[in-house]
Design an enzyme around this catalytic site. Structure first.
Site, PDB file in Angstrom:
ATOM      1  N   VAL A  94      31.540  29.068  35.894  1.00 46.35           N
ATOM      2  CA  VAL A  94      32.030  30.321  35.304  1.00 46.35           C
ATOM      3  C   VAL A  94      31.368  30.539  33.945  1.00 46.35           C
ATOM      4  CG1 VAL A  94      34.078  31.483  34.408  1.00 46.35           C
ATOM      5  CG2 VAL A  94      34.178  30.287  36.600  1.00 46.35           C
ATOM      6  N   PRO A 120      31.731  19.268  26.586  1.00 44.06           N
ATOM      7  CA  PRO A 120      31.175  17.907  26.606  1.00 44.06           C
ATOM      8  C   PRO A 120      30.026  17.781  27.591  1.00 44.06           C
ATOM      9  CG  PRO A 120      33.556  17.899  27.063  1.00 44.06           C
ATOM     10  CD  PRO A 120      33.129  19.329  27.004  1.00 44.06           C
ATOM     11  N   LYS A 121      30.048  18.589  28.678  1.00 41.84           N
ATOM     12  CA  LYS A 121      28.900  18.516  29.610  1.00 41.84           C
ATOM     13  C   LYS A 121      28.530  19.911  30.098  1.00 41.84           C
ATOM     14  CE  LYS A 121      31.929  16.885  33.370  1.00 41.84           C
ATOM     15  NZ  LYS A 121      32.891  17.430  33.800  1.00 41.84           N
ATOM     16  N   ASP A 142      40.875  33.356  34.323  1.00 42.94           N
ATOM     17  CA  ASP A 142      42.115  33.090  35.061  1.00 42.94           C
ATOM     18  C   ASP A 142      43.402  33.348  34.280  1.00 42.94           C
ATOM     19  OD1 ASP A 142      40.852  32.601  37.328  1.00 42.94           O
ATOM     20  OD2 ASP A 142      41.459  30.514  37.551  1.00 42.94           O
TER      21      ASP A 142
HETATM   22  C1  LIG Z   1      40.377  39.388  35.249  1.00 46.84           C
HETATM   23  C2  LIG Z   1      39.050  38.942  35.802  1.00 46.84           C
HETATM   24  C3  LIG Z   1      38.382  37.909  34.939  1.00 46.84           C
HETATM   25  C4  LIG Z   1      38.112  38.271  33.531  1.00 46.84           C
HETATM   26  O1  LIG Z   1      37.402  39.186  33.194  1.00 46.84           O
HETATM   27  O2  LIG Z   1      38.646  37.543  32.711  1.00 46.84           O
HETATM   28  C5  LIG Z   1      39.107  38.264  37.139  1.00 46.84           C
HETATM   29  C6  LIG Z   1      40.107  37.452  37.551  1.00 46.84           C
HETATM   30  C7  LIG Z   1      40.177  36.727  38.748  1.00 46.84           C
HETATM   31  N1  LIG Z   1      39.233  36.736  39.723  1.00 46.84           N
HETATM   32  C8  LIG Z   1      39.648  35.952  40.746  1.00 46.84           C
HETATM   33  C9  LIG Z   1      38.990  35.762  41.966  1.00 46.84           C
HETATM   34  C10 LIG Z   1      37.768  36.302  42.296  1.00 46.84           C
HETATM   35  N2  LIG Z   1      36.891  36.906  41.424  1.00 46.84           N
HETATM   36  C11 LIG Z   1      35.797  37.292  42.113  1.00 46.84           C
HETATM   37  C12 LIG Z   1      34.665  37.947  41.575  1.00 46.84           C
HETATM   38  C13 LIG Z   1      34.570  38.561  40.350  1.00 46.84           C
HETATM   39  N3  LIG Z   1      35.560  38.644  39.425  1.00 46.84           N
HETATM   40  C14 LIG Z   1      35.220  39.448  38.425  1.00 46.84           C
HETATM   41  C15 LIG Z   1      36.008  39.831  37.399  1.00 46.84           C
HETATM   42  C16 LIG Z   1      37.290  39.461  37.151  1.00 46.84           C
HETATM   43  N4  LIG Z   1      37.991  38.551  37.840  1.00 46.84           N
HETATM   44  C17 LIG Z   1      38.068  40.055  36.052  1.00 46.84           C
HETATM   45  C18 LIG Z   1      38.750  41.341  36.507  1.00 46.84           C
HETATM   46  C19 LIG Z   1      37.758  42.443  36.793  1.00 46.84           C
HETATM   47  C20 LIG Z   1      38.339  43.582  37.489  1.00 46.84           C
HETATM   48  O3  LIG Z   1      38.783  43.494  38.646  1.00 46.84           O
HETATM   49  O4  LIG Z   1      38.386  44.656  36.857  1.00 46.84           O
HETATM   50  C21 LIG Z   1      33.856  40.006  38.602  1.00 46.84           C
HETATM   51  C22 LIG Z   1      33.987  41.485  38.895  1.00 46.84           C
HETATM   52  C23 LIG Z   1      32.946  39.885  37.438  1.00 46.84           C
HETATM   53  C24 LIG Z   1      32.777  38.449  36.921  1.00 46.84           C
HETATM   54  O5  LIG Z   1      33.694  37.643  36.927  1.00 46.84           O
HETATM   55  O6  LIG Z   1      31.644  38.193  36.525  1.00 46.84           O
HETATM   56  C25 LIG Z   1      33.346  39.196  39.815  1.00 46.84           C
HETATM   57  C26 LIG Z   1      32.508  40.040  40.763  1.00 46.84           C
HETATM   58  C27 LIG Z   1      31.140  39.412  40.747  1.00 46.84           C
HETATM   59  C28 LIG Z   1      30.134  40.230  41.427  1.00 46.84           C
HETATM   60  O7  LIG Z   1      30.157  41.436  41.365  1.00 46.84           O
HETATM   61  O8  LIG Z   1      29.211  39.658  42.025  1.00 46.84           O
HETATM   62  C29 LIG Z   1      35.958  36.904  43.473  1.00 46.84           C
HETATM   63  C30 LIG Z   1      34.973  37.219  44.555  1.00 46.84           C
HETATM   64  C31 LIG Z   1      33.772  36.377  44.528  1.00 46.84           C
HETATM   65  O9  LIG Z   1      33.732  35.346  43.885  1.00 46.84           O
HETATM   66  O10 LIG Z   1      32.845  36.788  45.252  1.00 46.84           O
HETATM   67  C32 LIG Z   1      37.194  36.275  43.614  1.00 46.84           C
HETATM   68  C33 LIG Z   1      37.859  35.739  44.888  1.00 46.84           C
HETATM   69  C34 LIG Z   1      38.451  36.911  45.725  1.00 46.84           C
HETATM   70  C35 LIG Z   1      39.572  37.673  45.052  1.00 46.84           C
HETATM   71  O11 LIG Z   1      40.572  37.092  44.667  1.00 46.84           O
HETATM   72  O12 LIG Z   1      39.414  38.923  44.914  1.00 46.84           O
HETATM   73  C36 LIG Z   1      40.885  35.366  40.408  1.00 46.84           C
HETATM   74  C37 LIG Z   1      41.663  34.398  41.268  1.00 46.84           C
HETATM   75  C38 LIG Z   1      42.633  35.116  42.158  1.00 46.84           C
HETATM   76  C39 LIG Z   1      43.581  34.154  42.874  1.00 46.84           C
HETATM   77  O13 LIG Z   1      43.854  33.091  42.343  1.00 46.84           O
HETATM   78  O14 LIG Z   1      44.035  34.553  43.917  1.00 46.84           O
HETATM   79  C40 LIG Z   1      41.206  35.866  39.153  1.00 46.84           C
HETATM   80  C41 LIG Z   1      42.437  35.541  38.342  1.00 46.84           C
HETATM   81  C42 LIG Z   1      43.623  36.320  38.775  1.00 46.84           C
HETATM   82  O15 LIG Z   1      43.526  37.425  39.348  1.00 46.84           O
HETATM   83  O16 LIG Z   1      44.707  35.851  38.459  1.00 46.84           O
HETATM   84  N1  LIG Z   2      37.781  34.594  36.719  1.00 51.89           N
HETATM   85  C1  LIG Z   2      37.008  34.180  37.707  1.00 51.89           C
HETATM   86  O1  LIG Z   2      36.243  34.999  38.266  1.00 51.89           O
HETATM   87  C2  LIG Z   2      37.048  32.791  38.131  1.00 51.89           C
HETATM   88  C3  LIG Z   2      37.748  31.886  37.386  1.00 51.89           C
HETATM   89  N2  LIG Z   2      37.729  30.570  37.673  1.00 51.89           N
HETATM   90  C4  LIG Z   2      38.447  29.676  36.762  1.00 51.89           C
HETATM   91  O2  LIG Z   2      37.636  29.457  35.586  1.00 51.89           O
HETATM   92  C5  LIG Z   2      37.762  28.142  35.106  1.00 51.89           C
HETATM   93  C6  LIG Z   2      36.404  27.471  35.004  1.00 51.89           C
HETATM   94  O3  LIG Z   2      35.807  27.415  36.278  1.00 51.89           O
HETATM   95  P1  LIG Z   2      34.512  26.520  36.543  1.00 51.89           P
HETATM   96  O4  LIG Z   2      33.459  26.891  35.595  1.00 51.89           O
HETATM   97  O5  LIG Z   2      34.218  26.557  37.979  1.00 51.89           O
HETATM   98  O6  LIG Z   2      35.138  25.086  36.167  1.00 51.89           O
HETATM   99  P2  LIG Z   2      34.510  23.682  35.898  1.00 51.89           P
HETATM  100  O7  LIG Z   2      35.581  22.675  36.139  1.00 51.89           O
HETATM  101  O8  LIG Z   2      33.203  23.508  36.598  1.00 51.89           O
HETATM  102  O9  LIG Z   2      34.159  23.744  34.388  1.00 51.89           O
HETATM  103  C7  LIG Z   2      35.096  23.581  33.359  1.00 51.89           C
HETATM  104  C8  LIG Z   2      34.291  23.177  32.146  1.00 51.89           C
HETATM  105  O10 LIG Z   2      35.096  23.224  31.026  1.00 51.89           O
HETATM  106  C9  LIG Z   2      34.810  22.079  30.223  1.00 51.89           C
HETATM  107  N3  LIG Z   2      36.011  21.793  29.414  1.00 51.89           N
HETATM  108  C10 LIG Z   2      37.237  21.442  29.837  1.00 51.89           C
HETATM  109  N4  LIG Z   2      38.070  21.334  28.783  1.00 51.89           N
HETATM  110  C11 LIG Z   2      37.360  21.639  27.667  1.00 51.89           C
HETATM  111  C12 LIG Z   2      37.671  21.752  26.287  1.00 51.89           C
HETATM  112  N5  LIG Z   2      38.893  21.500  25.828  1.00 51.89           N
HETATM  113  N6  LIG Z   2      36.709  22.108  25.454  1.00 51.89           N
HETATM  114  C13 LIG Z   2      35.454  22.358  25.915  1.00 51.89           C
HETATM  115  N7  LIG Z   2      35.122  22.282  27.210  1.00 51.89           N
HETATM  116  C14 LIG Z   2      36.060  21.926  28.072  1.00 51.89           C
HETATM  117  C15 LIG Z   2      34.496  20.990  31.208  1.00 51.89           C
HETATM  118  O11 LIG Z   2      33.733  19.942  30.620  1.00 51.89           O
HETATM  119  C16 LIG Z   2      33.721  21.787  32.231  1.00 51.89           C
HETATM  120  O12 LIG Z   2      32.364  21.851  31.861  1.00 51.89           O
HETATM  121  C17 LIG Z   2      38.697  27.467  36.074  1.00 51.89           C
HETATM  122  O13 LIG Z   2      39.992  27.464  35.476  1.00 51.89           O
HETATM  123  C18 LIG Z   2      38.696  28.299  37.327  1.00 51.89           C
HETATM  124  O14 LIG Z   2      39.939  28.257  37.974  1.00 51.89           O
HETATM  125  C19 LIG Z   2      36.985  30.179  38.704  1.00 51.89           C
HETATM  126  C20 LIG Z   2      36.290  31.028  39.524  1.00 51.89           C
HETATM  127  C21 LIG Z   2      36.312  32.420  39.308  1.00 51.89           C
END
Ligand SMILES: C[C@@]1(CC(=O)O)c2cc3[nH]c(cc4nc(cc5[nH]c(cc(n2)[C@H]1CCC(=O)O)[C@@](C)(CC(=O)O)[C@@H]5CCC(=O)O)C(CC(=O)O)=C4CCC(=O)O)c(CCC(=O)O)c3CC(=O)O
Ligand SMILES: NC(=O)C1=CN([C@@H]2O[C@H](COP(=O)(O)OP(=O)(O)OC[C@H]3O[C@@H](n4cnc5c(N)ncnc54)[C@H](O)[C@@H]3O)[C@@H](O)[C@H]2O)C=CC1
Length: 580
Positions: free
Chosen positions: A35, A55-56, A116
């Protein structure tokens, strides 16, 4: 309350979407996983200074570190890391620590996003398509990120080839013009000319302009020559600037694709969306016959219409198996369709409609598949392309396709453009006109558009031309009835314009809403009273405006032989001293 119809009501609950110039701002990305890597890429793409605190690092981040794209602090988060940073992105896998990071940022007023923890974020990431200077971002306000991704891909696949390059090149020209002809007093001149240029050629063609073209275009701007008459490389489509031999070649190429002409019908089952959209954009090419070389305020609309006329002549008379009909659906009530339109709806395999066609009319379709284009602001072009694609596919499969249009397809229905599109693919299109509200709306409201001794001319106008401007209304003439479609929203502006043009203050005006339908309503006033009346009564779209003495001819209480005598006298005295 009255203002709600005048100005849009905010819906609320949206994000404030801006294109933030983050260049050289410092962003702290906490975490070193996948991420973090995604966030780092977005930050670098905006020319930010990126510090990764973790750290990594994963492979991608290590690569960027080795390439000196980022600064790496090999540590776990500590409050001091927030010193001198402009933005924080927390991507760690520890939600409690992430929440603490957010709170510390809040105290220091540093904008923060935590993966998240949606509700704690100051801003969210969007799904982004990038092509050079073009960026398209999609937000669902954290409701459905995966759908944001899908919408983004959908939009990206419908973009013309070379759009980013076209933007880059137009940007260079724009810069040249702004520096070559600076000054606030030239803003209007610059904008009018740029609008003509940008709206004229298909985007794909604009992407092909070369540095010489940019110089030529700049000179023609200085001379104020209409961009469509400028001799630049992409102008090869213009009949008048082509030598004969070239012209023939061009005829072969455009608008009927080679594949369509030479291959048997069976080979032509599918048409890619890209190809269809290219063809659609080609419709606005202009083999213009326009003599004038100077820009005038409204000739760009005319040019547009002439352009597509010329194109169709090259391509008709080619018949394939499917049959295409462009059918007017009339005013909205099913019994106002023509019998022929009704019969075609029964026979059709596919009916192409849009959201203006009421359910009651669509319910007459019994066998055919109905496709409804959702033409909402902002996605109208896309919806139109989808409609074209669906229609063409069905025609290629030998189907009978009806494109159903509200009203009459040729009265502000853009029916001609659809015909040109289908004809450019070899399908002749038969037109079944429909009742237009412009003519029959007044009829249903007992307003004779012409009436002997009162009105002998009718002028139909749209309240909105292609560039959103008011129509160019001629000077007042007592015996002319004006009909404005799509104008109720601009009522006050239209009234203001008419009064400025010396239309009489007491000239009758009617607003006809839902004309010909069970809920039709007529509001009558004068040029000076109508705005206030409408503010009081509100409006129910759709509506049209009728202006002129014919409005009251049949509605007055004191009818004598069809005419109110006082009224008739008043008109004849005005006729003798009318303007123009
Ligand atoms: C709030 C936000 C994060 C922020 O901005 O802080 C957020 C939150 C969360 N995403 C989750 C899941 C997924 N996110 C994606 C993909 C993307 N997510 C992105 C944005 C955002 N995701 C922000 C809101 C933006 C908005 O909607 O307006 C995109 C658009 C941009 C980016 O992240 O770079 C990127 C598109 C990348 C592209 O276009 O290629 C996929 C699909 C996939 O990976 O292919 C999945 C799995 C399917 C699904 O769940 O839909 C979950 C876990 C839900 C759970 O636990 O069920 C949460 C947390 C939650 O909802 O609680
Ligand atoms: N919003 C989104 O679209 C998505 C959110 N997530 C969430 O985002 C988070 C990160 O996901 P990934 O990058 O896949 O996780 P990851 O586990 O690969 O990476 C977490 C990183 O944070 C570092 N870290 C942990 N504690 C730290 C601290 N106190 N200070 C500095 N570094 C620290 C670790 O060393 C590691 O490099 C997770 O909580 C995951 O659930 C994951 C996928 C999609």
């Amino acid at each position: 309350m009255a203002t709600s119809s005048k100005y849009p009501d905010p819906i609320g609950g949206g994000s404030f979407i801006i294109a933030y110039r983050a260049k050289e701002k410092t962003v702290l990305v906490v975490g070193g996983g996948a991420v973090a890597a995604g966030r780092v890429f977005n930050s670098l793409d905006s020319d930010m200074n990126v510090i990764v605190l973790s750290p990594k690092l994963n492979d991608e981040l290590l690569y960027r570190y080795e390439k000196n794209q980022i600064i790496w602090i090999k540590d776990i988060f500590n409050e001091k890391h927030l010193d001198n940073v402009d933005m924080v992105l927390s991507t760690i896998d520890d939600p409690i620590e992430s929440q603490r990071i957010v709170e510390l940022c809040r105290e220091r007023k540093i904008p923060v996003n935590a993966a998240d923890i949606n509700d704690l974020c100051d801003f969210w990431f969007m799904s982004i398509h990038r092509d050079g200077p073009l960026q398209i971002a999609v937000a669902t306000n954290s409701k459905a990120p995966r759908l944001a991704n899908r919408v983004r891909r959908h939009i990206a696949s419908s973009l013309p080839v070379g759009v980013g390059t076209a933007i880059e090149k137009i940007g260079q020209l724009r810069y040249k013009i702004k520096s070559g002809d600076p000054g606030a007093e030239n803003v209007g001149k610059r904008m009018t000319w740029m609008k003509q240029l940008c709206d004229y050629w298909p985007i794909e063609e604009l992407s092909k302009i070369n540095p010489d073209d940019i110089n030529t275009l700049f000179e023609s701007y200085i001379e104020q020559v209409d961009p469509k008459n400028v001799n630049i490389s992409i102008n090869r489509y213009f009949e008048k600037s082509l030598p004969e031999a070239e012209k023939k070649k061009d005829d072969d190429k455009l608008p009927l694709p080679e594949s369509d002409k030479s291959k048997p019908f069976e080979d032509q089952k599918t048409v890619s969306i890209d190809k269809v959209s290219d063809d659609i954009s080609n419709l606005s090419l202009n083999p213009s016959n326009d003599e004038s070389s100077k820009i005038s305020s409204n000739n760009s609309d005319q040019a547009y219409m002439t352009d597509i006329n010329c194109k169709s002549r090259k391509s008709s008379n080619i018949n394939k198996k499917g049959q295409m009909y462009l059918v007017g659906a009339g005013l909205g009530e099913p019994d106002l369709l023509t019998v022929r339109a009704y019969n075609l709806l029964q026979k059709a395999d596919l009916v192409l409609a849009d959201k203006l066609i009421p359910e009651a009319v669509l319910s007459l379709v019994t066998n055919a598949e109905i496709f409804i284009a959702r033409k909402f602001p902002g996605v109208a072009d896309m919806a139109q392309q989808e409609l074209f694609t669906r229609g063409l596919e069905a025609l290629n499969n030998g189907k009978l396709v009806v494109r159903l249009k509200q009203g009459d397809p040729f009265v502000y229905g853009r029916g001609g453009e659809e015909i040109l599109f289908f004809e450019s693919h070899g399908y002749k299109c038969e037109v079944i006109p429909g009742l237009s509200s412009a003519i029959s709306g007044p009829g249903f409201n007992r307003i004779p558009l012409t009436h002997r001794g009162v009105a002998d001319q009718v002028l139909i106008m749209s309240g909105n031309n292609r560039f959103g401007q008011l129509p160019d209304v001629p000077p007042y003439l007592t015996s002319r009835t004006l009909v404005f479609l799509m104008a109720v929203k601009k009522l006050d502006l239209i009234i203001e314009m008419l009064l400025t043009k010396n239309y009489p203050e007491d000239l009758p005006i009617a607003i006809l809403e839902n004309a010909g339908c069970s809920n039709q309503r007529k509001i009558v006033g004068t040029l000076t009273s109508i705005v206030e009346i409408v503010e009081r009564l509100g409006t129910n779209p759709p509506g049209l405006l009728v202006v002129g003495h014919s409005v009251n001819i049949l509605s007055t209480e004191k009818l004598i032989n069809g005419l109110d005598l006082d009224y008739k006298n008043m008109i004849s005295s005005q006729t003798s001293n009318e303007c123009e």
